[in-house]
Scaffold this active site. Structure first.
Site, mmCIF file in Angstrom:
data_model
loop_
_atom_site.group_PDB
_atom_site.id
_atom_site.type_symbol
_atom_site.label_atom_id
_atom_site.label_comp_id
_atom_site.label_asym_id
_atom_site.label_seq_id
_atom_site.Cartn_x
_atom_site.Cartn_y
_atom_site.Cartn_z
ATOM 1 N N ASP A 14 0.815 -1.219 0.000
ATOM 2 C CA ASP A 14 0.000 0.000 0.000
ATOM 3 C C ASP A 14 0.846 1.265 0.000
ATOM 4 O OD1 ASP A 14 -2.239 -1.694 0.277
ATOM 5 O OD2 ASP A 14 -1.921 -1.731 2.441
ATOM 6 N N GLU A 15 2.011 1.235 -0.609
ATOM 7 C CA GLU A 15 2.885 2.424 -0.634
ATOM 8 C C GLU A 15 2.485 3.391 -1.739
ATOM 9 O OE1 GLU A 15 4.042 -0.658 -1.036
ATOM 10 O OE2 GLU A 15 5.366 -1.157 0.640
ATOM 11 N N LYS A 17 2.125 2.158 -5.019
ATOM 12 C CA LYS A 17 2.795 1.633 -6.225
ATOM 13 C C LYS A 17 1.908 1.812 -7.449
ATOM 14 C CE LYS A 17 3.251 -2.559 -4.513
ATOM 15 N NZ LYS A 17 2.885 -2.297 -3.124
ATOM 16 N N LYS A 19 -0.209 4.122 -8.600
ATOM 17 C CA LYS A 19 -0.121 5.357 -9.388
ATOM 18 C C LYS A 19 1.203 5.413 -10.166
ATOM 19 C CE LYS A 19 0.942 10.130 -8.766
ATOM 20 N NZ LYS A 19 0.886 11.388 -8.030
ATOM 21 N N ASN A 39 -4.990 -10.504 -3.469
ATOM 22 C CA ASN A 39 -4.842 -9.833 -2.172
ATOM 23 C C ASN A 39 -4.325 -8.407 -2.381
ATOM 24 O OD1 ASN A 39 -2.380 -10.810 -3.069
ATOM 25 N ND2 ASN A 39 -1.653 -11.501 -1.085
ATOM 26 N N GLY A 41 -4.179 -4.731 -4.628
ATOM 27 C CA GLY A 41 -5.246 -3.986 -5.291
ATOM 28 C C GLY A 41 -4.904 -2.533 -5.469
ATOM 29 N N HIS A 42 -5.293 -1.995 -6.600
ATOM 30 C CA HIS A 42 -5.178 -0.557 -6.754
ATOM 31 C C HIS A 42 -6.197 -0.028 -7.756
ATOM 32 C CE1 HIS A 42 -2.406 -1.757 -10.023
ATOM 33 N NE2 HIS A 42 -2.842 -0.661 -10.600
ATOM 34 N N THR A 43 -6.452 1.272 -7.620
ATOM 35 C CA THR A 43 -7.461 1.899 -8.464
ATOM 36 C C THR A 43 -6.769 2.829 -9.435
ATOM 37 O OG1 THR A 43 -8.875 1.838 -6.542
ATOM 38 C CG2 THR A 43 -9.610 3.242 -8.335
ATOM 39 N N THR A 128 -5.919 -11.335 3.953
ATOM 40 C CA THR A 128 -7.001 -10.721 3.182
ATOM 41 C C THR A 128 -8.101 -11.745 2.892
ATOM 42 O OG1 THR A 128 -5.825 -11.280 1.171
ATOM 43 C CG2 THR A 128 -5.439 -9.078 2.053
ATOM 44 N N GLN A 244 2.354 -6.052 -2.911
ATOM 45 C CA GLN A 244 2.681 -5.979 -1.471
ATOM 46 C C GLN A 244 3.996 -5.230 -1.215
ATOM 47 O OE1 GLN A 244 1.654 -9.489 -2.486
ATOM 48 N NE2 GLN A 244 -0.407 -8.799 -2.102
ATOM 49 N N THR A 319 -7.457 -1.379 0.172
ATOM 50 C CA THR A 319 -8.144 -1.423 -1.131
ATOM 51 C C THR A 319 -8.915 -2.729 -1.296
ATOM 52 O OG1 THR A 319 -5.974 -0.675 -1.875
ATOM 53 C CG2 THR A 319 -7.681 -0.751 -3.529
ATOM 54 N N PRO A 324 -9.215 -0.421 8.224
ATOM 55 C CA PRO A 324 -8.380 0.763 8.499
ATOM 56 C C PRO A 324 -6.924 0.336 8.635
ATOM 57 C CG PRO A 324 -9.839 0.277 10.368
ATOM 58 C CD PRO A 324 -10.165 -0.707 9.287
ATOM 59 N N LEU A 352 3.681 12.480 -0.010
ATOM 60 C CA LEU A 352 4.382 13.499 0.772
ATOM 61 C C LEU A 352 3.400 14.570 1.248
ATOM 62 C CD1 LEU A 352 7.237 14.389 1.694
ATOM 63 C CD2 LEU A 352 7.355 15.815 -0.346
HETATM 64 P P1 IMP Z 1 -2.402 -12.644 2.735
HETATM 65 O O1 IMP Z 1 -1.427 -12.151 1.725
HETATM 66 O O2 IMP Z 1 -3.842 -12.408 2.361
HETATM 67 O O3 IMP Z 1 -2.135 -14.063 3.179
HETATM 68 O O4 IMP Z 1 -2.187 -11.759 4.070
HETATM 69 C C1 IMP Z 1 -0.971 -11.840 4.827
HETATM 70 C C2 IMP Z 1 -0.576 -10.456 5.323
HETATM 71 O O5 IMP Z 1 -0.198 -9.644 4.208
HETATM 72 C C3 IMP Z 1 -1.692 -9.698 6.051
HETATM 73 O O6 IMP Z 1 -1.103 -8.901 7.055
HETATM 74 C C4 IMP Z 1 -2.267 -8.814 4.956
HETATM 75 O O7 IMP Z 1 -2.909 -7.674 5.469
HETATM 76 C C5 IMP Z 1 -0.995 -8.444 4.195
HETATM 77 N N1 IMP Z 1 -1.252 -8.102 2.806
HETATM 78 C C6 IMP Z 1 -1.546 -8.927 1.785
HETATM 79 N N2 IMP Z 1 -1.706 -8.227 0.645
HETATM 80 C C7 IMP Z 1 -1.506 -6.936 0.944
HETATM 81 C C8 IMP Z 1 -1.494 -5.733 0.168
HETATM 82 O O8 IMP Z 1 -1.697 -5.716 -1.049
HETATM 83 N N3 IMP Z 1 -1.235 -4.590 0.869
HETATM 84 C C9 IMP Z 1 -0.958 -4.586 2.184
HETATM 85 N N4 IMP Z 1 -0.946 -5.676 2.942
HETATM 86 C C10 IMP Z 1 -1.210 -6.849 2.330
#
Ligand code: IMP
Length: 437
Positions: A14-15, A17, A19, A39, A41-43, A128, A244, A319, A324, A352
């Site tokens: 969720d940094e 990436k 955009k 797992n 996701g982005h818009t 997720t 991720q 996403t 939260p 930023l």
């Molecule tokens: P999993 O990848 O669904 O097995 O989740 C394992 C861990 O990775 C959990 O803490 C999730 O919240 C985190 N995680 C998985 N995918 C993302 C992502 O795209 N962004 C942020 N955290 C993620």
């Protein structure tokens, strides 16, 4: 000659990436997803239309781009079908190629994921729930996994039944369709002796065949060997799209609170079938602060008003799950480690502008907080380095000195709200690539 740029998340995902990848994808010939599954996701907003992607590579909105789902991606065929159909409704037919080696996430993996988390209770990972973990377990098991090439093969029904047979005890343990067999003894289940259980397994196999019929029809023609494409030197620019963040790597991150594929630069090599020396640059994307969803250590996490303020201003909600996000300050100690283990050659700093209203900004350095004065100005209209206030420059200069060259600074959600640093532009120009957005 091909310029290969690997984009990876430098924190917990969720940094921002999405955009950056989207912006660069416009100039790329090939955009290749190397890991994760739905797992991630982005818009993307294009021509006023909003597109939410979980599996599709970021180049699918551009006609000239070949989009690849690499061997390292955990592929849920039903979710991918949904995304492709969503695009088709908007009149877009993506140029997509799926590696036959990509392992599948099937219906039962989602149930295993949710069941295992429920059993862990307070100890849960906070996944997720997409089934990525159980699909990766199946890869390690080897005999219990299906790959994209199985989906595309005429033997799919036999392979499906063989895998389901191996998974019988787990199906009974976690899948709602098999709950009624929980009264059977483990020996009976293991030996598959019960007539109702045998029938139940066949009914489920038939249900799966039907459930995946449309996905098979749509995806089968897209399954093709991708190695020759990623190594084709006639492409000028290959963008490796990571999912991720590095701190969620199962070997190098905060184990056991991690994901199950490898969101690191090394993971991208096996996730795409390229060697380390094929990569020209590794871009690490870092938020100007830090967030995390799910459980696990987070050294700079804030539990006070500053944390809430970051969440509100940064709209820090997942996403994929809407959860939260936990918010905290930038952790330089961690970022140094991430740069080291990924050979990061370019730092990109996102969001930023979320720090615009903070009087003071903290960074964890050598286990202590170093404080920087805030700028109390709206950065949203900055387009060049020179437009930034001196306080923002000082913050970035410090990160640059400690971590390495800065390539891009994002100061707002829209593509225009971006500062491309001259050194990065020059680097791209040396490969005859110009970024236009
Ligand atoms: P999993 O990848 O669904 O097995 O989740 C394992 C861990 O990775 C959990 O803490 C999730 O919240 C985190 N995680 C998985 N995918 C993302 C992502 O795209 N962004 C942020 N955290 C993620």
């Amino acid at each position: 000659m091909t310029y290969v740029l690997s984009i990876i998340g430098g924190q917990f995902g969720d940094e921002g990436k999405g955009k950056i990848t989207d912006m660069l994808a416009k100039s790329a010939d090939v955009v290749a997803r190397s890991g994760g599954g739905n797992n991630a996701g982005h818009t993307i907003v294009k021509d006023g239309k909003k597109f939410a992607f979980h599996l599709l590579p970021s180049g699918v909105l551009y006609d000239h781009t070949i989009n690849i789902i690499g061997p390292g991606v955990k592929l849920d065929p039903l979710k991918l079908l949904e995304e492709i159909e969503g695009l088709k409704k908007q009149g877009i037919s993506p140029n997509l190629k799926i590696s036959p080696r990509a392992h599948l996430i099937m219906d039962w993996h989602r149930e295993f994921d949710k069941g295992a988390e429920a059993r862990l209770g307070d100890q849960k990972i906070g996944t997720t729930g997409c089934g990525v973990g159980p699909s990766t377990e199946a890869t390690a098991n080897r005999k219990a996994s299906l790959r994209a090439q199985d989906l595309a093969s005429d033997d799919f029904p036999q392979k499906l039944r063989s895998v389901l047979n191996l998974l019988l005890t787990r199906l009974v343990e976690y899948h709602p369709s098999f709950k009624k067999f929980q009264k059977l003894s483990i020996e009976t289940i293991l030996r598959c002796e019960d007539k109702d259980l045998i029938d139940g397994l066949e009914d489920y196999a038939k249900k799966i065949e039907e459930m995946y019929l449309s996905a098979i029809k749509t995806l089968k023609p897209l399954v093709t060997e991708i190695i020759s494409i990623v190594h084709d030197k006639k492409h000028k620019f290959l963008l490796g799209e990571g999912a991720q963040g590095a701190m969620l790597d199962p070997l190098l991150g905060t184990f056991p609170d991690v994901t199950s594929t490898h969101p690191t630069a090394g993971g991208m090599c096996i996730g795409l079938g390229i060697g380390p020396l094929d990569i020209d640059d590794v871009m690490g994307i870092f938020k100007a602060y830090e967030t995390r969803v799910g459980s696990g250590p987070f050294e700079t996490e804030l539990f006070d008003q500053d944390g809430e303020k970051l969440r509100d201003i940064g709209r820090e909600f997942g996403t994929t799950t809407g959860r939260p996000r936990r918010c905290g300050w930038f952790n330089l100690d961690e970022a140094r480690y991430v740069c080291q283990i990924n050979s990061i050659s370019w730092i990109t700093l996102t969001k930023l502008d979320v720090l615009d209203d903070f009087d003071s900004i903290k960074v964890l350095v050598d286990g202590r907080y170093k404080e920087f004065p805030g700028w109390n100005k709206d950065l949203g209209s900055c387009r060049d380095w020179e437009d930034l206030p001196s306080e923002a420059k000082a913050y970035i200069e410090f990160l640059k000195k400690e971590l390495g060259d800065i390539s891009i600074i994002s100061v707002g959600p829209s593509v225009e709200q971006t500062i491309i640093m001259p050194a990065f532009k020059k680097r791209l120009e040396s490969f005859k690539i110009s970024i236009d957005f």
